[in-house]
Scaffold this motif. Sequence first.
Motif, PDB file in Angstrom:
ATOM      1  N   GLU A 354     -24.274  41.584  33.337  1.00  0.00           N
ATOM      2  CA  GLU A 354     -25.831  41.745  33.594  1.00  0.00           C
ATOM      3  C   GLU A 354     -26.209  41.433  34.574  1.00  0.00           C
ATOM      4  O   GLU A 354     -25.805  39.983  34.586  1.00  0.00           O
ATOM      5  N   ARG A 355     -26.669  41.205  35.633  1.00  0.00           N
ATOM      6  CA  ARG A 355     -26.932  40.603  36.925  1.00  0.00           C
ATOM      7  C   ARG A 355     -28.228  39.806  36.353  1.00  0.00           C
ATOM      8  O   ARG A 355     -28.438  38.668  36.621  1.00  0.00           O
ATOM      9  N   PHE A 356     -28.683  39.502  35.418  1.00  0.00           N
ATOM     10  CA  PHE A 356     -30.067  38.762  35.003  1.00  0.00           C
ATOM     11  C   PHE A 356     -29.160  37.739  34.237  1.00  0.00           C
ATOM     12  O   PHE A 356     -30.611  36.919  33.602  1.00  0.00           O
ATOM     13  N   ALA A 357     -28.428  38.402  33.556  1.00  0.00           N
ATOM     14  CA  ALA A 357     -27.496  37.392  32.470  1.00  0.00           C
ATOM     15  C   ALA A 357     -27.873  35.580  33.182  1.00  0.00           C
ATOM     16  O   ALA A 357     -28.124  35.046  31.717  1.00  0.00           O
ATOM     17  N   HIS A 358     -27.090  35.159  34.179  1.00  0.00           N
ATOM     18  CA  HIS A 358     -26.972  33.652  33.749  1.00  0.00           C
ATOM     19  C   HIS A 358     -28.839  33.469  34.500  1.00  0.00           C
ATOM     20  O   HIS A 358     -28.502  32.301  34.098  1.00  0.00           O
ATOM     21  N   PRO A 359     -29.404  33.985  35.293  1.00  0.00           N
ATOM     22  CA  PRO A 359     -30.665  33.245  35.854  1.00  0.00           C
ATOM     23  C   PRO A 359     -31.310  33.429  34.717  1.00  0.00           C
ATOM     24  O   PRO A 359     -31.972  32.638  34.581  1.00  0.00           O
ATOM     25  N   GLN A 360     -31.558  34.879  33.848  1.00  0.00           N
ATOM     26  CA  GLN A 360     -31.799  34.425  32.207  1.00  0.00           C
ATOM     27  C   GLN A 360     -31.585  33.000  31.946  1.00  0.00           C
ATOM     28  O   GLN A 360     -32.878  32.268  31.486  1.00  0.00           O
ATOM     29  N   SER A 361     -30.389  33.129  31.763  1.00  0.00           N
ATOM     30  CA  SER A 361     -30.714  31.335  30.348  1.00  0.00           C
ATOM     31  C   SER A 361     -31.145  29.891  31.445  1.00  0.00           C
ATOM     32  O   SER A 361     -31.030  29.586  30.822  1.00  0.00           O
ATOM     33  N   GLN A 362     -30.374  30.330  32.498  1.00  0.00           N
ATOM     34  CA  GLN A 362     -31.061  29.080  33.120  1.00  0.00           C
ATOM     35  C   GLN A 362     -32.448  29.202  33.661  1.00  0.00           C
ATOM     36  O   GLN A 362     -33.015  28.215  33.331  1.00  0.00           O
ATOM     37  N   ALA A 363     -33.180  30.063  33.802  1.00  0.00           N
ATOM     38  CA  ALA A 363     -34.479  30.010  33.602  1.00  0.00           C
ATOM     39  C   ALA A 363     -35.373  29.537  32.171  1.00  0.00           C
ATOM     40  O   ALA A 363     -35.783  28.763  31.897  1.00  0.00           O
ATOM     41  N   LEU A 364     -34.607  30.135  31.070  1.00  0.00           N
ATOM     42  CA  LEU A 364     -34.951  29.754  29.424  1.00  0.00           C
ATOM     43  C   LEU A 364     -34.446  27.680  29.121  1.00  0.00           C
ATOM     44  O   LEU A 364     -35.403  26.868  28.746  1.00  0.00           O
ATOM     45  N   PHE A 365     -33.617  27.351  29.772  1.00  0.00           N
ATOM     46  CA  PHE A 365     -33.823  25.974  29.824  1.00  0.00           C
ATOM     47  C   PHE A 365     -34.219  26.020  31.014  1.00  0.00           C
ATOM     48  O   PHE A 365     -34.879  23.955  30.383  1.00  0.00           O
ATOM     49  N   ARG A 366     -34.534  25.835  32.120  1.00  0.00           N
ATOM     50  CA  ARG A 366     -35.362  25.003  32.907  1.00  0.00           C
ATOM     51  C   ARG A 366     -37.748  25.059  32.127  1.00  0.00           C
ATOM     52  O   ARG A 366     -38.074  24.744  32.899  1.00  0.00           O
ATOM     53  N   ASP A 367     -37.311  26.690  31.947  1.00  0.00           N
ATOM     54  CA  ASP A 367     -38.479  27.186  31.896  1.00  0.00           C
ATOM     55  C   ASP A 367     -39.312  26.357  30.652  1.00  0.00           C
ATOM     56  O   ASP A 367     -40.061  26.910  29.778  1.00  0.00           O
ATOM     57  N   VAL A 368     -38.017  26.997  28.917  1.00  0.00           N
ATOM     58  CA  VAL A 368     -38.404  25.843  27.516  1.00  0.00           C
ATOM     59  C   VAL A 368     -38.408  24.373  27.281  1.00  0.00           C
ATOM     60  O   VAL A 368     -38.295  24.043  27.133  1.00  0.00           O
ATOM     61  N   ILE A 369     -36.613  24.598  27.985  1.00  0.00           N
ATOM     62  CA  ILE A 369     -35.987  22.990  27.042  1.00  0.00           C
ATOM     63  C   ILE A 369     -36.755  21.957  27.312  1.00  0.00           C
ATOM     64  O   ILE A 369     -37.219  20.970  27.156  1.00  0.00           O
ATOM     65  N   LEU A 370     -36.418  22.080  29.344  1.00  0.00           N
ATOM     66  CA  LEU A 370     -36.925  21.161  29.891  1.00  0.00           C
ATOM     67  C   LEU A 370     -38.389  20.728  30.232  1.00  0.00           C
ATOM     68  O   LEU A 370     -38.858  19.496  30.111  1.00  0.00           O
ATOM     69  N   LYS A 371     -38.769  21.724  30.396  1.00  0.00           N
ATOM     70  CA  LYS A 371     -40.555  21.689  30.222  1.00  0.00           C
ATOM     71  C   LYS A 371     -40.828  20.879  28.887  1.00  0.00           C
ATOM     72  O   LYS A 371     -41.548  20.069  28.578  1.00  0.00           O
ATOM     73  N   ALA A 372     -40.065  21.482  27.641  1.00  0.00           N
ATOM     74  CA  ALA A 372     -40.485  20.181  26.350  1.00  0.00           C
ATOM     75  C   ALA A 372     -40.002  18.885  26.566  1.00  0.00           C
ATOM     76  O   ALA A 372     -40.081  18.329  25.631  1.00  0.00           O
ATOM     77  N   LEU A 373     -39.017  18.607  26.844  1.00  0.00           N
ATOM     78  CA  LEU A 373     -38.712  17.464  26.824  1.00  0.00           C
ATOM     79  C   LEU A 373     -39.221  16.641  26.718  1.00  0.00           C
ATOM     80  O   LEU A 373     -40.749  16.538  26.854  1.00  0.00           O
ATOM     81  N   PRO A 374     -39.156  15.230  25.599  1.00  0.00           N
ATOM     82  CA  PRO A 374     -40.089  14.559  24.958  1.00  0.00           C
ATOM     83  C   PRO A 374     -41.079  13.466  27.012  1.00  0.00           C
ATOM     84  O   PRO A 374     -39.873  13.337  27.951  1.00  0.00           O
ATOM     85  N   LYS A 375     -41.481  13.456  27.094  1.00  0.00           N
ATOM     86  CA  LYS A 375     -42.155  12.501  28.240  1.00  0.00           C
ATOM     87  C   LYS A 375     -41.909  10.958  28.641  1.00  0.00           C
ATOM     88  O   LYS A 375     -41.601  10.409  27.020  1.00  0.00           O
TER      89      LYS A 375
END
Length: 376
Positions: A354-375
């Motif tokens: 799927e064309r969306f596969a890699h952009p989607q997983s990278q977006a999840l990593f960026r917008d959820v995991i990295l955003k939730a990192l401890p300050k």
Amino acid sequence: MRRLLPFLLITAAATAWAAGAPPAPPSTTPASRGDGWPVASAAAQGWDTATLGTLPARMADGTYKKITSVVVADHGKLVYEGYFNDGSADALNDVRSATKSLTAMLAGAAIQRGAIKDVHAPVYAFFPDVKLDRPDPRRASITLEDLLTMSSIWECDDENQFSTGNEERMYIADRWLDFALNLPVRGYAPWVQRPAEAPYGRAFSYCTAGAFVAGAVVERAVKKPLATFAREALETPLGITESHWNVSSEGIGMGGGGTRYRARDLAKFGELALDGGRWNGTQVLPAAWVTAMLTPHAQARDDAEYGYLWWRFHFMVDGVDTPVWAMSGNGGNYVFVVPSRRVVAVITSQAFNERFAHPQSQALFRDVILKALPKR
């Protein structure tokens, strides 16, 4: 490896969400399963659990499609574990080309054991029995490092459907090894960078056949199947009890794609890379090899470098360009390693081809995991 696997994804969480009841969020502290992973509360570690807690709803409403698991470790402890779309803690996830990064680890283990001299070992010397249809003396210069960095002189490019070495042509061959070793030497169109002009002195070309041959080199050198050596050198030391490795049509271990592992076990490979080859204090891979593996050796794209069968991406964290190493496979399968924050994140997905596969997983990593990192 590219295989289209259409299927219908129906989950209890999605059903509940459609009925108006929000799905229950994954536990804020992953379960202790006796698999070697210490666990900790994400909240106690300073994570933004509200952001992490949006994942079930985003899976249910289709923001993220076909994601089956998200697992996060912080400083050697699991702090988040979520399964979606029929994913489970016991599922063996097909991570496709993320396998290549494991092949790099196995090459380091083979060198450590003296089975391979070093990364400069000439590839063709391992296969004197393979008949070459059109011998070319230039091929003798191809080294294991060339294969690990996707920069050999073979005419092999999976991203070019016209390439002689495109992986889809290999898959239908009776003997994959003969196919790869008989690849012609590449040429350079006027718009293509030659090695001398490229960053790091290597012209990158994504070539699954090369990763397959790198695995075959390891298999020949250690004189045992790649899956057996993986169990001995990686899985047993990491406490991994179940996996699946593919083989080629002639029975050679497939170091280029298609291995299957549990999500928590994939996170162990990330932790091994993060901690200099150590797992729970035990040195599994040489620290020097891990350093070399996670050092840029080629410019893969304008926005990404390449080590030894590992990608290096760049993400903004607190406004700072932050290098992130990754195992990456078709479908949006990833093991992300953030050295500066001592974080490992696994995302498994079945969005194959799927064309969306890699952009989607990278977006999840960026917008959820990295955003939730401890300050800090």
